[in-house]
Design a protein around this motif. Structure first.
Motif, short mmCIF file in Angstrom:
data_model
loop_
_atom_site.label_atom_id
_atom_site.label_comp_id
_atom_site.label_asym_id
_atom_site.label_seq_id
_atom_site.Cartn_x
_atom_site.Cartn_y
_atom_site.Cartn_z
N LEU A 172 43.81 47.57 -40.18
CA LEU A 172 44.84 46.52 -40.22
C LEU A 172 46.21 47.11 -40.52
N SER A 173 46.26 48.10 -41.41
CA SER A 173 47.54 48.72 -41.76
C SER A 173 48.20 49.33 -40.53
N SER A 174 47.40 49.98 -39.68
CA SER A 174 48.00 50.62 -38.52
C SER A 174 48.30 49.62 -37.42
N LEU A 175 47.47 48.59 -37.29
CA LEU A 175 47.77 47.55 -36.30
C LEU A 175 49.07 46.83 -36.66
N ALA A 176 49.31 46.69 -37.96
CA ALA A 176 50.55 46.04 -38.41
C ALA A 176 51.76 46.83 -37.94
N VAL A 177 51.67 48.16 -38.01
CA VAL A 177 52.77 49.03 -37.58
C VAL A 177 53.12 48.75 -36.12
N LEU A 178 52.09 48.56 -35.31
CA LEU A 178 52.29 48.40 -33.86
C LEU A 178 52.55 46.95 -33.45
N GLY A 179 52.54 46.04 -34.40
CA GLY A 179 52.70 44.63 -34.05
C GLY A 179 51.50 44.10 -33.31
N LEU A 180 50.32 44.64 -33.61
CA LEU A 180 49.11 44.27 -32.88
C LEU A 180 48.07 43.58 -33.76
N LEU A 181 48.51 42.97 -34.84
CA LEU A 181 47.56 42.30 -35.73
C LEU A 181 46.87 41.15 -34.99
N PRO A 182 45.59 40.90 -35.32
CA PRO A 182 44.94 39.73 -34.74
C PRO A 182 45.66 38.45 -35.16
N ALA A 183 45.46 37.39 -34.37
CA ALA A 183 46.24 36.16 -34.55
C ALA A 183 46.20 35.60 -35.97
N GLN A 184 45.06 35.72 -36.65
CA GLN A 184 44.94 35.13 -37.99
C GLN A 184 45.59 35.99 -39.07
N ALA A 185 46.03 37.18 -38.69
CA ALA A 185 46.57 38.09 -39.70
C ALA A 185 48.09 38.14 -39.61
N GLN A 186 48.74 38.33 -40.76
CA GLN A 186 50.18 38.53 -40.70
C GLN A 186 50.69 39.41 -41.84
N VAL A 187 51.79 40.10 -41.53
CA VAL A 187 52.45 40.91 -42.55
C VAL A 187 53.17 39.95 -43.49
N THR A 188 52.89 40.05 -44.79
CA THR A 188 53.51 39.14 -45.74
C THR A 188 54.56 39.82 -46.62
N ALA A 189 54.53 41.14 -46.66
CA ALA A 189 55.53 41.86 -47.46
C ALA A 189 55.59 43.31 -47.02
N GLY A 190 56.69 43.96 -47.43
CA GLY A 190 56.83 45.39 -47.17
C GLY A 190 57.75 45.68 -46.00
N SER A 191 57.97 46.98 -45.77
CA SER A 191 58.84 47.37 -44.67
C SER A 191 58.19 48.45 -43.82
N ILE A 192 58.53 48.45 -42.53
CA ILE A 192 58.00 49.41 -41.58
C ILE A 192 59.19 49.97 -40.81
N HIS A 193 59.48 51.25 -41.00
CA HIS A 193 60.62 51.85 -40.29
C HIS A 193 60.16 52.96 -39.36
N TRP A 194 60.68 52.89 -38.14
CA TRP A 194 60.37 53.90 -37.12
C TRP A 194 61.66 54.55 -36.68
N ASP A 195 61.83 55.84 -36.97
CA ASP A 195 63.00 56.57 -36.51
C ASP A 195 64.29 55.80 -36.80
N GLY A 196 64.37 55.25 -38.01
CA GLY A 196 65.56 54.53 -38.42
C GLY A 196 65.58 53.06 -38.04
N ARG A 197 64.61 52.62 -37.25
CA ARG A 197 64.58 51.21 -36.83
C ARG A 197 63.62 50.40 -37.69
N ASP A 198 64.02 49.16 -38.00
CA ASP A 198 63.19 48.27 -38.79
C ASP A 198 62.23 47.53 -37.85
N LEU A 199 60.98 47.94 -37.85
CA LEU A 199 60.04 47.37 -36.87
C LEU A 199 59.67 45.92 -37.16
N ARG A 200 59.79 45.52 -38.43
CA ARG A 200 59.47 44.12 -38.75
C ARG A 200 60.51 43.19 -38.13
#
Ligand code: SF4
Ligand code: MG
Length: 329
Positions: free
Chosen positions: A45-73
């Motif tokens: 789930l942690s890695s799916l969250a990075v890719l924006g590929l969480l299953p429909a019932q799951a969601q990111v509720t806190a934290g930050s994800i940065h890719w090469d300076g970009r805020d992926l959330r």
């Protein structure tokens, strides 16, 4: 070293269940991070969250994800899809579900070169065969004309790896990449991944197999019940674990069998995310557990340079000095 991907205090809810609780990790160019734990620990789930590929019932509720300076959330679905097609690739656990059953494998790999690189039909086909050869698919020119169901599980997994690496991603997230492969093929794939890593590829390997981790990663995050319970450089962590769960994983590692030692599975089962034990979630299974562990949830804290552990008695665990030994030994 600058991190390419930085995940901080990530939390993911799956329905009512807090499936990932405050996990942080990062990976730099030309390095590999392993996320280790039993199934249900929240590592996928942690890695799916990075890719924006969480299953429909799951969601990111806190934290930050940065890719090469970009805020992926803050990125939209289109931006994330674009990123997944070029910069970040993923190898899924179930290769059959990720392949189109009605198209030949050569066509599906070639399609990536046509769509993303604008190559013509013949050149795309040539590159597809090249990519298949690189992952050790014999007679690739002929096999390119076969459909996914005509491949064995191990061959399909190699096809997935070929597709993931085809467009030279900067980060590869691989969920149990070699679980379906026999030992010889596994070694071949790990060699290929290490070579790509030397050329600059960053990798996150998700695995329960400490042997695979030892042969690919430089750093490890160990997850239990949705939390990181230990992190540090592979060599340190394998020599002297700082958390009883890591000690348990090592004793349970199949590679330990090679040393003539019988693998010792950890007693009990991972907890149900909807009914976590009080205090330290590992306490019902922990041979080090004391009264304090039943009431007080340990913080993840620095216990040695570059190393963290979420155990009240990490110093005591560390002082055992690698009694379990190295799973590669
Ligand atoms: Fe075991 Fe207690 Fe450490 Fe949890 S805090 S891992 S129960 S010793
Ligand atoms: Mg999983």
């Amino acid at each position: 070293m600058t991190e390419l991907l930085t995940v901080s205090d990530l939390a993911v809810s799956f329905g009512e269940v807090r499936a990932v609780r405050g996990v942080s990790f990062g990976v730099a160019e030309a390095t590999t991070l392993a996320i280790v734990g039993e199934s249900g620990s929240g590592k996928s789930l942690s890695s799916l969250a990075v890719l924006g590929l969480l299953p429909a019932q799951a969601q990111v509720t806190a934290g930050s994800i940065h890719w090469d300076g970009r805020d992926l959330r803050a990125c939209g679905a289109d931006e994330l899809r674009q990123l997944r097609g070029t910069d970040i690739a993923m190898i899924f656990q179930d290769p059959l579900s990720a392949l189109n059953p009605s198209l030949t494998v050569g066509y599906q790999i070639g399609e990536m070169f046509r769509r993303r690189r604008g190559l013509g039909r013949d050149e795309a086909r040539r590159r597809a065969i090249e990519a298949m050869t690189e992952v050790g698919i014999p007679d690739a020119a002929r096999r390119a004309g076969s459909y996914p169901h005509e491949f064995s599980g191990g061959m399909r997994q190699r096809v997935m790896i070929a597709m993931a690496l085809a467009l030279d991603p900067r980060l590869l997230i691989a969920d149990e990449p070699t679980t379906a492969l026999d030992v010889t093929v596994q070694a071949q794939i790990l060699r290929l991944l290490r070579k790509r890593q030397r050329d600059g590829l960053a990798m996150i390997i998700i695995s329960h197999d400490l042997g695979v981790v030892a042969r690919t990663a430089q750093s490890v995050v160990v997850m239990y019940a949705g939390r990181a319970v230990e992190s540090g450089p592979v060599a340190d962590l394998y020599t002297v674990p700082a958390h009883p769960y890591t000690l348990g994983l090592m004793a349970a590692s199949p590679s330990a069998r090679d040393a003539g030692r019988r693998p010792q599975p950890i007693d009990g089962y991972p907890p149900d995310g909807a009914a976590l034990p009080t205090g330290c979630a590992f306490h019902p299974r922990c041979p080090f557990a004391r009264q304090r562990c039943r009431t007080e949830d340990p913080e993840l804290r620095t216990v040695a340079p570059g190393r963290t552990s979420a155990c009240h008695f990490a110093e005591e665990v560390l002082s055992r000095g690698g009694a379990v030994g190295h799973p590669r030994a």
